[in-house]
Design a protein around this motif. Structure first.
Motif, PDB file in Angstrom:
ATOM      1  N   THR A  22     -45.174  24.509 -14.403  1.00 48.85           N
ATOM      2  CA  THR A  22     -44.243  23.624 -13.682  1.00 48.85           C
ATOM      3  C   THR A  22     -43.844  22.411 -14.515  1.00 48.85           C
ATOM      4  OG1 THR A  22     -45.245  24.296 -11.577  1.00 48.85           O
ATOM      5  CG2 THR A  22     -43.890  22.307 -11.565  1.00 48.85           C
ATOM      6  N   ALA A  23     -44.827  21.742 -15.127  1.00 46.53           N
ATOM      7  CA  ALA A  23     -44.531  20.527 -15.890  1.00 46.53           C
ATOM      8  C   ALA A  23     -43.638  20.838 -17.084  1.00 46.53           C
ATOM      9  CB  ALA A  23     -45.836  19.871 -16.355  1.00 46.53           C
ATOM     10  N   VAL A  24     -43.827  21.986 -17.735  1.00 50.33           N
ATOM     11  CA  VAL A  24     -42.984  22.377 -18.871  1.00 50.33           C
ATOM     12  C   VAL A  24     -41.553  22.586 -18.397  1.00 50.33           C
ATOM     13  CG1 VAL A  24     -42.520  24.217 -20.540  1.00 50.33           C
ATOM     14  CG2 VAL A  24     -44.857  23.391 -20.214  1.00 50.33           C
ATOM     15  N   ARG A  25     -41.384  23.264 -17.284  1.00 55.24           N
ATOM     16  CA  ARG A  25     -40.036  23.497 -16.758  1.00 55.24           C
ATOM     17  C   ARG A  25     -39.359  22.184 -16.375  1.00 55.24           C
ATOM     18  NH1 ARG A  25     -37.988  28.440 -15.131  1.00 55.24           N
ATOM     19  NH2 ARG A  25     -39.220  30.231 -15.837  1.00 55.24           N
ATOM     20  N   GLN A  26     -40.144  21.260 -15.837  1.00 50.62           N
ATOM     21  CA  GLN A  26     -39.560  19.957 -15.479  1.00 50.62           C
ATOM     22  C   GLN A  26     -39.195  19.163 -16.722  1.00 50.62           C
ATOM     23  OE1 GLN A  26     -42.633  18.275 -12.992  1.00 50.62           O
ATOM     24  NE2 GLN A  26     -41.835  19.243 -11.119  1.00 50.62           N
ATOM     25  N   ARG A  27     -40.065  19.179 -17.718  1.00 52.07           N
ATOM     26  CA  ARG A  27     -39.837  18.389 -18.936  1.00 52.07           C
ATOM     27  C   ARG A  27     -38.555  18.806 -19.647  1.00 52.07           C
ATOM     28  NH1 ARG A  27     -43.621  18.540 -24.413  1.00 52.07           N
ATOM     29  NH2 ARG A  27     -42.237  17.251 -25.693  1.00 52.07           N
ATOM     30  N   PHE A  28     -38.293  20.123 -19.692  1.00 50.14           N
ATOM     31  CA  PHE A  28     -37.121  20.613 -20.410  1.00 50.14           C
ATOM     32  C   PHE A  28     -35.966  20.992 -19.478  1.00 50.14           C
ATOM     33  CE2 PHE A  28     -40.745  21.407 -23.243  1.00 50.14           C
ATOM     34  CZ  PHE A  28     -40.311  20.745 -24.377  1.00 50.14           C
ATOM     35  N   GLU A  29     -36.072  20.546 -18.208  1.00 52.40           N
ATOM     36  CA  GLU A  29     -35.005  20.731 -17.218  1.00 52.40           C
ATOM     37  C   GLU A  29     -34.581  22.206 -17.107  1.00 52.40           C
ATOM     38  OE1 GLU A  29     -31.894  18.063 -18.346  1.00 52.40           O
ATOM     39  OE2 GLU A  29     -33.056  16.267 -17.850  1.00 52.40           O
ATOM     40  N   LEU A  30     -35.592  23.058 -16.972  1.00 50.39           N
ATOM     41  CA  LEU A  30     -35.335  24.496 -16.885  1.00 50.39           C
ATOM     42  C   LEU A  30     -35.133  24.964 -15.449  1.00 50.39           C
ATOM     43  CD1 LEU A  30     -38.053  25.680 -19.441  1.00 50.39           C
ATOM     44  CD2 LEU A  30     -35.599  25.373 -19.857  1.00 50.39           C
ATOM     45  N   GLY A  31     -35.654  24.198 -14.491  1.00 56.91           N
ATOM     46  CA  GLY A  31     -35.512  24.579 -13.090  1.00 56.91           C
ATOM     47  C   GLY A  31     -36.079  25.969 -12.836  1.00 56.91           C
ATOM     48  N   ASP A  32     -35.282  26.810 -12.165  1.00 55.89           N
ATOM     49  CA  ASP A  32     -35.693  28.193 -11.883  1.00 55.89           C
ATOM     50  C   ASP A  32     -35.046  29.180 -12.847  1.00 55.89           C
ATOM     51  OD1 ASP A  32     -37.253  27.420  -9.685  1.00 55.89           O
ATOM     52  OD2 ASP A  32     -35.497  27.389  -8.371  1.00 55.89           O
ATOM     53  N   ALA A  33     -34.558  28.700 -13.979  1.00 56.17           N
ATOM     54  CA  ALA A  33     -33.875  29.576 -14.939  1.00 56.17           C
ATOM     55  C   ALA A  33     -34.824  30.650 -15.472  1.00 56.17           C
ATOM     56  CB  ALA A  33     -33.345  28.753 -16.110  1.00 56.17           C
ATOM     57  N   PRO A  34     -34.296  31.842 -15.732  1.00 52.75           N
ATOM     58  CA  PRO A  34     -35.112  32.848 -16.417  1.00 52.75           C
ATOM     59  C   PRO A  34     -35.380  32.375 -17.847  1.00 52.75           C
ATOM     60  CG  PRO A  34     -32.848  33.614 -16.160  1.00 52.75           C
ATOM     61  CD  PRO A  34     -32.944  32.343 -15.403  1.00 52.75           C
ATOM     62  N   VAL A  35     -36.649  32.426 -18.269  1.00 50.51           N
ATOM     63  CA  VAL A  35     -37.045  31.857 -19.563  1.00 50.51           C
ATOM     64  C   VAL A  35     -37.665  32.922 -20.461  1.00 50.51           C
ATOM     65  CG1 VAL A  35     -38.589  30.229 -20.735  1.00 50.51           C
ATOM     66  CG2 VAL A  35     -37.386  29.546 -18.648  1.00 50.51           C
ATOM     67  N   VAL A  36     -37.088  33.054 -21.653  1.00 48.78           N
ATOM     68  CA  VAL A  36     -37.656  33.864 -22.728  1.00 48.78           C
ATOM     69  C   VAL A  36     -38.311  32.899 -23.710  1.00 48.78           C
ATOM     70  CG1 VAL A  36     -37.158  35.419 -24.650  1.00 48.78           C
ATOM     71  CG2 VAL A  36     -35.929  35.665 -22.488  1.00 48.78           C
ATOM     72  N   SER A  37     -39.474  33.250 -24.239  1.00 49.01           N
ATOM     73  CA  SER A  37     -40.120  32.327 -25.178  1.00 49.01           C
ATOM     74  C   SER A  37     -40.622  33.048 -26.417  1.00 49.01           C
ATOM     75  CB  SER A  37     -41.298  31.601 -24.505  1.00 49.01           C
ATOM     76  OG  SER A  37     -42.360  32.494 -24.234  1.00 49.01           O
ATOM     77  N   LEU A  38     -40.646  32.295 -27.504  1.00 46.64           N
ATOM     78  CA  LEU A  38     -41.295  32.715 -28.747  1.00 46.64           C
ATOM     79  C   LEU A  38     -42.297  31.616 -29.058  1.00 46.64           C
ATOM     80  CD1 LEU A  38     -41.708  34.466 -31.214  1.00 46.64           C
ATOM     81  CD2 LEU A  38     -39.759  33.344 -32.295  1.00 46.64           C
ATOM     82  N   ILE A  39     -43.565  31.904 -28.811  1.00 45.15           N
ATOM     83  CA  ILE A  39     -44.623  30.916 -28.978  1.00 45.15           C
ATOM     84  C   ILE A  39     -45.397  31.268 -30.240  1.00 45.15           C
ATOM     85  CG2 ILE A  39     -46.703  29.926 -27.948  1.00 45.15           C
ATOM     86  CD1 ILE A  39     -45.468  30.590 -25.192  1.00 45.15           C
ATOM     87  N   GLY A  40     -45.328  30.386 -31.232  1.00 50.71           N
ATOM     88  CA  GLY A  40     -45.953  30.654 -32.518  1.00 50.71           C
ATOM     89  C   GLY A  40     -44.954  30.914 -33.633  1.00 50.71           C
ATOM     90  N   LEU A  41     -43.710  31.207 -33.288  1.00 53.75           N
ATOM     91  CA  LEU A  41     -42.589  31.343 -34.228  1.00 53.75           C
ATOM     92  C   LEU A  41     -42.824  32.382 -35.322  1.00 53.75           C
ATOM     93  CD1 LEU A  41     -41.363  27.652 -34.578  1.00 53.75           C
ATOM     94  CD2 LEU A  41     -40.900  29.331 -32.799  1.00 53.75           C
ATOM     95  N   THR A  42     -43.482  33.493 -34.963  1.00 58.29           N
ATOM     96  CA  THR A  42     -43.567  34.636 -35.873  1.00 58.29           C
ATOM     97  C   THR A  42     -42.333  35.491 -35.643  1.00 58.29           C
ATOM     98  OG1 THR A  42     -45.966  34.615 -35.654  1.00 58.29           O
ATOM     99  CG2 THR A  42     -44.980  36.589 -36.603  1.00 58.29           C
TER     100      THR A  42
END
Length: 301
Positions: free
Chosen positions: A153-173
């Protein structure tokens, strides 16, 4: 002055006490000539000489029962041969898993001189068996409880993502030969309104490419602490492991695949040997190209 002090510190052998454990710093000189050598994995001979002397000093200082070594020869050189304690080679993330006639690769030296080995994948285990060593398959994993309890929740609030569908690349490989996954995300957004992509980690080339695209689909997070990472997995709807189908990635056991899975998040990735062997139902295998990756992202969402 600080640079010179750091250089001198790096070329000294010393011991410190941390958390009731003795930590030794072995000597290593900067290797300015590595970039000019044909075999980039060869160590500076001076560093190997110093490393072997320092290892012997450490073993003489305390009664250790075991030495475990990873593939660090390009920095330090190899361990001394014929040590009085057993040597375990931790066969993880080696750059070249193939046999090349007439060329001795570092992992072959480790396998030839070790008493046993830990293999991170089925491919590593085959190499260990070919070397005639007893081995143990020890793949990577994830802190399941930490991932399952995380809240995005806090990550979505921080980056103003709301209920948007989110794809992530964590680690940048990602693929070093193309940015096909960035094209895939932009293509997927045309079919999935409001799609956003979190990019978590540090990589100058990727950051420059994302900035050049000037597309608010991408949210550049940058590096975060390990304690913060679970929240980014929890904020994701789909994960990415957008690498190439090369021998290196066929033999790897990526931690992020386990972390996404523990967080209940599907992952889109190429058909890699070790990833398929894992048998995780969270993995969505595709051809490493923009169109197939985009279709898989849409289907996973």
């Amino acid at each position: 002055a600080r640079g010179w002090q750091a250089w001198r510190q790096g070329t000294r052998f010393y011991a410190t006490e941390r958390h009731e454990r003795t930590v030794y710093h072995v000597r290593r000189f900067p290797d300015a000539f590595r970039r000019f050598r044909r075999m980039k994995t060869d160590p500076l001979r001076l560093n190997q000489l110093l490393f072997r002397r320092d290892i012997k000093r450490i073993l003489a200082a305390q009664p250790y029962d075991l030495v475990i070594t990873g593939p660090s020869s390009y920095m330090t050189g190899f361990l001394p041969e014929h040590l009085d304690v057993p040597v375990v080679f931790d066969y993880l993330d080696c750059g070249d898993w193939e046999n090349h006639p007439g060329v001795m690769h570092p992992e072959e030296v480790y396998l030839r001189t070790a008493d046993t080995a830990l293999g991170v994948s089925a491919l590593a285990m085959r190499r260990i068996e070919e070397a005639g060593l007893p081995g143990l398959l020890l793949t990577n994993g994830a802190d399941v409880a930490m991932m399952r309890e995380a809240d995005g929740t806090a990550v979505r609030q921080r980056f103003e993502l709301g209920d948007a569908p989110v794809v992530s690349l964590i680690g940048l490989t990602y693929s070093r030969t193309s940015f096909y996954f960035l094209d895939a995300i932009q293509e997927a957004r045309r079919r999935v309104p409001g799609l956003r992509c979190l990019l978590v980690g540090r990589n100058a080339a990727l950051e420059e490419e994302v900035a050049a695209r000037n597309d608010d689909t991408f949210v550049w997070v940058g590096p975060v602490s390990y304690a913060e990472v679970p929240a980014y997995f929890a904020a994701s709807n789909v994960g990415l492991y957008p690498v190439d189908e090369t021998i290196y990635f066929h033999g790897a056991s990526p931690i992020k695949l386990f972390e996404y899975t523990a967080a209940g998040v599907p992952v889109v990735l190429p058909r890699l040997e070790e990833a398929q062997r894992m048998g995780l139902g969270s993995l969505r295998f595709v051809t490493p190209a923009a169109s197939s990756c985009a279709a898989a992202l849409e289907a996973a969402l």
